[in-house]
Design a protein around this motif. Structure first.
Motif, PDB file in Angstrom:
ATOM      1  N   ILE A  59      24.606   7.827  -3.848  1.00  0.00           N
ATOM      2  CA  ILE A  59      24.823   6.379  -3.872  1.00  0.00           C
ATOM      3  C   ILE A  59      25.082   5.850  -2.465  1.00  0.00           C
ATOM      4  N   PHE A  60      25.851   6.603  -1.687  1.00  0.00           N
ATOM      5  CA  PHE A  60      26.142   6.197  -0.314  1.00  0.00           C
ATOM      6  C   PHE A  60      24.852   6.003   0.480  1.00  0.00           C
ATOM      7  N   HIS A  61      23.945   6.945   0.390  1.00  0.00           N
ATOM      8  CA  HIS A  61      22.717   6.854   1.187  1.00  0.00           C
ATOM      9  C   HIS A  61      21.730   5.845   0.616  1.00  0.00           C
ATOM     10  N   TYR A  62      21.725   5.644  -0.702  1.00  0.00           N
ATOM     11  CA  TYR A  62      20.917   4.560  -1.258  1.00  0.00           C
ATOM     12  C   TYR A  62      21.416   3.211  -0.734  1.00  0.00           C
ATOM     13  N   ARG A  63      22.737   3.058  -0.658  1.00  0.00           N
ATOM     14  CA  ARG A  63      23.305   1.821  -0.126  1.00  0.00           C
ATOM     15  C   ARG A  63      22.918   1.622   1.335  1.00  0.00           C
ATOM     16  N   LYS A  64      22.949   2.703   2.117  1.00  0.00           N
ATOM     17  CA  LYS A  64      22.548   2.607   3.517  1.00  0.00           C
ATOM     18  C   LYS A  64      21.078   2.176   3.620  1.00  0.00           C
ATOM     19  N   ALA A  65      20.246   2.742   2.754  1.00  0.00           N
ATOM     20  CA  ALA A  65      18.833   2.383   2.752  1.00  0.00           C
ATOM     21  C   ALA A  65      18.637   0.920   2.372  1.00  0.00           C
ATOM     22  N   LEU A  66      19.399   0.467   1.376  1.00  0.00           N
ATOM     23  CA  LEU A  66      19.260  -0.913   0.896  1.00  0.00           C
ATOM     24  C   LEU A  66      19.723  -1.911   1.946  1.00  0.00           C
ATOM     25  N   THR A  67      20.691  -1.527   2.770  1.00  0.00           N
ATOM     26  CA  THR A  67      21.156  -2.405   3.838  1.00  0.00           C
ATOM     27  C   THR A  67      20.029  -2.700   4.820  1.00  0.00           C
ATOM     28  N   ILE A  68      19.189  -1.690   5.076  1.00  0.00           N
ATOM     29  CA  ILE A  68      18.084  -1.844   6.022  1.00  0.00           C
ATOM     30  C   ILE A  68      16.884  -2.514   5.369  1.00  0.00           C
ATOM     31  N   SER A  69      16.638  -2.185   4.108  1.00  0.00           N
ATOM     32  CA  SER A  69      15.457  -2.706   3.405  1.00  0.00           C
ATOM     33  C   SER A  69      15.878  -3.238   2.036  1.00  0.00           C
ATOM     34  N   PRO A  70      16.478  -4.439   1.995  1.00  0.00           N
ATOM     35  CA  PRO A  70      17.108  -4.935   0.764  1.00  0.00           C
ATOM     36  C   PRO A  70      16.161  -5.283  -0.382  1.00  0.00           C
ATOM     37  N   ARG A  71      14.854  -5.362  -0.117  1.00  0.00           N
ATOM     38  CA  ARG A  71      13.917  -5.723  -1.183  1.00  0.00           C
ATOM     39  C   ARG A  71      13.095  -4.550  -1.676  1.00  0.00           C
ATOM     40  N   ASP A  72      13.336  -3.362  -1.152  1.00  0.00           N
ATOM     41  CA  ASP A  72      12.534  -2.196  -1.526  1.00  0.00           C
ATOM     42  C   ASP A  72      12.790  -1.842  -2.995  1.00  0.00           C
ATOM     43  N   PRO A  73      11.764  -1.897  -3.846  1.00  0.00           N
ATOM     44  CA  PRO A  73      11.980  -1.655  -5.277  1.00  0.00           C
ATOM     45  C   PRO A  73      12.390  -0.220  -5.597  1.00  0.00           C
ATOM     46  N   ASP A  74      11.891   0.760  -4.831  1.00  0.00           N
ATOM     47  CA  ASP A  74      12.262   2.154  -5.083  1.00  0.00           C
ATOM     48  C   ASP A  74      13.741   2.389  -4.793  1.00  0.00           C
ATOM     49  N   ILE A  75      14.217   1.821  -3.691  1.00  0.00           N
ATOM     50  CA  ILE A  75      15.640   1.971  -3.352  1.00  0.00           C
ATOM     51  C   ILE A  75      16.503   1.318  -4.422  1.00  0.00           C
ATOM     52  N   ARG A  76      16.142   0.112  -4.813  1.00  0.00           N
ATOM     53  CA  ARG A  76      16.941  -0.622  -5.808  1.00  0.00           C
ATOM     54  C   ARG A  76      16.943   0.119  -7.149  1.00  0.00           C
ATOM     55  N   TYR A  77      15.797   0.656  -7.532  1.00  0.00           N
ATOM     56  CA  TYR A  77      15.715   1.387  -8.799  1.00  0.00           C
ATOM     57  C   TYR A  77      16.573   2.646  -8.750  1.00  0.00           C
ATOM     58  N   ASN A  78      16.463   3.415  -7.673  1.00  0.00           N
ATOM     59  CA  ASN A  78      17.222   4.663  -7.570  1.00  0.00           C
ATOM     60  C   ASN A  78      18.722   4.397  -7.528  1.00  0.00           C
ATOM     61  N   LEU A  79      19.115   3.329  -6.838  1.00  0.00           N
ATOM     62  CA  LEU A  79      20.535   2.987  -6.788  1.00  0.00           C
ATOM     63  C   LEU A  79      21.039   2.590  -8.167  1.00  0.00           C
ATOM     64  N   GLN A  80      20.256   1.802  -8.881  1.00  0.00           N
ATOM     65  CA  GLN A  80      20.643   1.404 -10.236  1.00  0.00           C
ATOM     66  C   GLN A  80      20.748   2.627 -11.150  1.00  0.00           C
ATOM     67  N   TYR A  81      19.787   3.543 -11.030  1.00  0.00           N
ATOM     68  CA  TYR A  81      19.815   4.771 -11.834  1.00  0.00           C
ATOM     69  C   TYR A  81      21.073   5.579 -11.536  1.00  0.00           C
ATOM     70  N   ALA A  82      21.420   5.697 -10.252  1.00  0.00           N
ATOM     71  CA  ALA A  82      22.615   6.444  -9.872  1.00  0.00           C
ATOM     72  C   ALA A  82      23.879   5.761 -10.394  1.00  0.00           C
ATOM     73  N   HIS A  83      23.909   4.439 -10.343  1.00  0.00           N
ATOM     74  CA  HIS A  83      25.069   3.700 -10.850  1.00  0.00           C
ATOM     75  C   HIS A  83      25.313   3.998 -12.334  1.00  0.00           C
ATOM     76  N   GLU A  84      24.236   4.188 -13.073  1.00  0.00           N
ATOM     77  CA  GLU A  84      24.376   4.458 -14.508  1.00  0.00           C
ATOM     78  C   GLU A  84      25.047   5.804 -14.767  1.00  0.00           C
ATOM     79  N   LYS A  85      25.063   6.677 -13.765  1.00  0.00           N
ATOM     80  CA  LYS A  85      25.689   7.988 -13.900  1.00  0.00           C
ATOM     81  C   LYS A  85      27.182   7.971 -13.592  1.00  0.00           C
ATOM     82  N   THR A  86      27.681   6.871 -13.045  1.00  0.00           N
ATOM     83  CA  THR A  86      29.086   6.821 -12.651  1.00  0.00           C
ATOM     84  C   THR A  86      29.992   6.608 -13.864  1.00  0.00           C
TER      85      THR A  86
END
Length: 225
Positions: A59-86
């Motif tokens: 999640i930490f690194h997905y967040r870092k990626a999203l900070t640089i590229s906030p509209r990237d659909p792959d990053i947003r999807y992977n972060l959302q998927y990881a959030h569902e595991k918390t």
């Protein structure tokens, strides 16, 4: 990427494809250590951590990626998927700080500069040619400029300093030191803003407004790593 970095990136990807996730993680970290903090590298690093069951680091690194590229659909999807595991499901408070668009600060500045050029150009032409449509165009872009400036101004005051719990669980204390009152316990993958750091402790604030102190050994800090 230069040739050396490209080679490291290819080798890290090959290690990932062979399910050698520890080697892949090391490879991606080596690239970042050389100052090449690209969204694809952070995304792949997050994926490698996810495969290694390191939910917090993923999640930490997905967040870092999203900070640089906030509209990237792959990053947003992977972060959302990881959030569902918390484990911790935190309902955020809705505030003015949430009124933003998925643009980086640099992109906001480009938009504002472009709108300024259009506004002043139309105003200059209007001084010599009193065309009604020029005045309308100028006023439209003044409105667009203001609309764009509001979320940009908000982004300047938002706390970009975030952290993530990387241990299975972490106690949040009322003050620095484990002899203080435990306010609540967070679990791996929970995100928060870091308001202050003192020695080996961090004052964190959750999305719902709750605050407390956590041991820095239990988290990953966006300013440090």
């Amino acid at each position: 990427m230069n040739a050396d970095i490209s080679t490291l990136f290819v080798k890290a990807n090959e290690a990932y494809n062979r399910a050698e996730y520890d080697h892949a993680i090391q490879g991606y970290n080596d690239i970042i250590a050389q100052g090449h903090a690209l969204p694809d590298i952070y995304l792949n690093l997050g994926n490698a951590h996810m495969k290694s069951q390191h939910l917090g680091s993923a999640i930490f690194h997905y967040r870092k990626a999203l900070t640089i590229s906030p509209r990237d659909p792959d990053i947003r999807y992977n972060l959302q998927y990881a959030h569902e595991k918390t484990i911790d499901k935190i309902d955020p408070k809705i505030s003015l700080n949430d009124v933003t668009f998925p643009f980086t600060s640099g992109e906001y500045l480009i938009f504002l500069a472009l709108f300024s050029i259009i506004i002043w150009s139309t105003q200059f032409i209007f001084l010599f040619k009193k065309l009604g449509w020029l005045k309308i165009l100028r006023n439209i872009f003044i409105g667009v400029f203001i609309i764009t400036a509001i979320p940009y101004s908000i982004s300047l005051f938002k706390n970009p300093h975030f952290g993530v719990i990387t241990h299975s669980e972490a106690n949040i204390y009322s003050a620095i030191g484990k002899d203080n009152v435990v306010l609540f316990t967070l679990h791996e993958g929970t995100e928060f803003d870091i308001l202050e750091t003192i020695e080996e402790w961090a004052l964190v604030q959750l999305a719902d407004g709750k605050k407390g102190w956590v041991s820095s050994a239990k988290i990953r800090d966006s300013k440090l790593r």
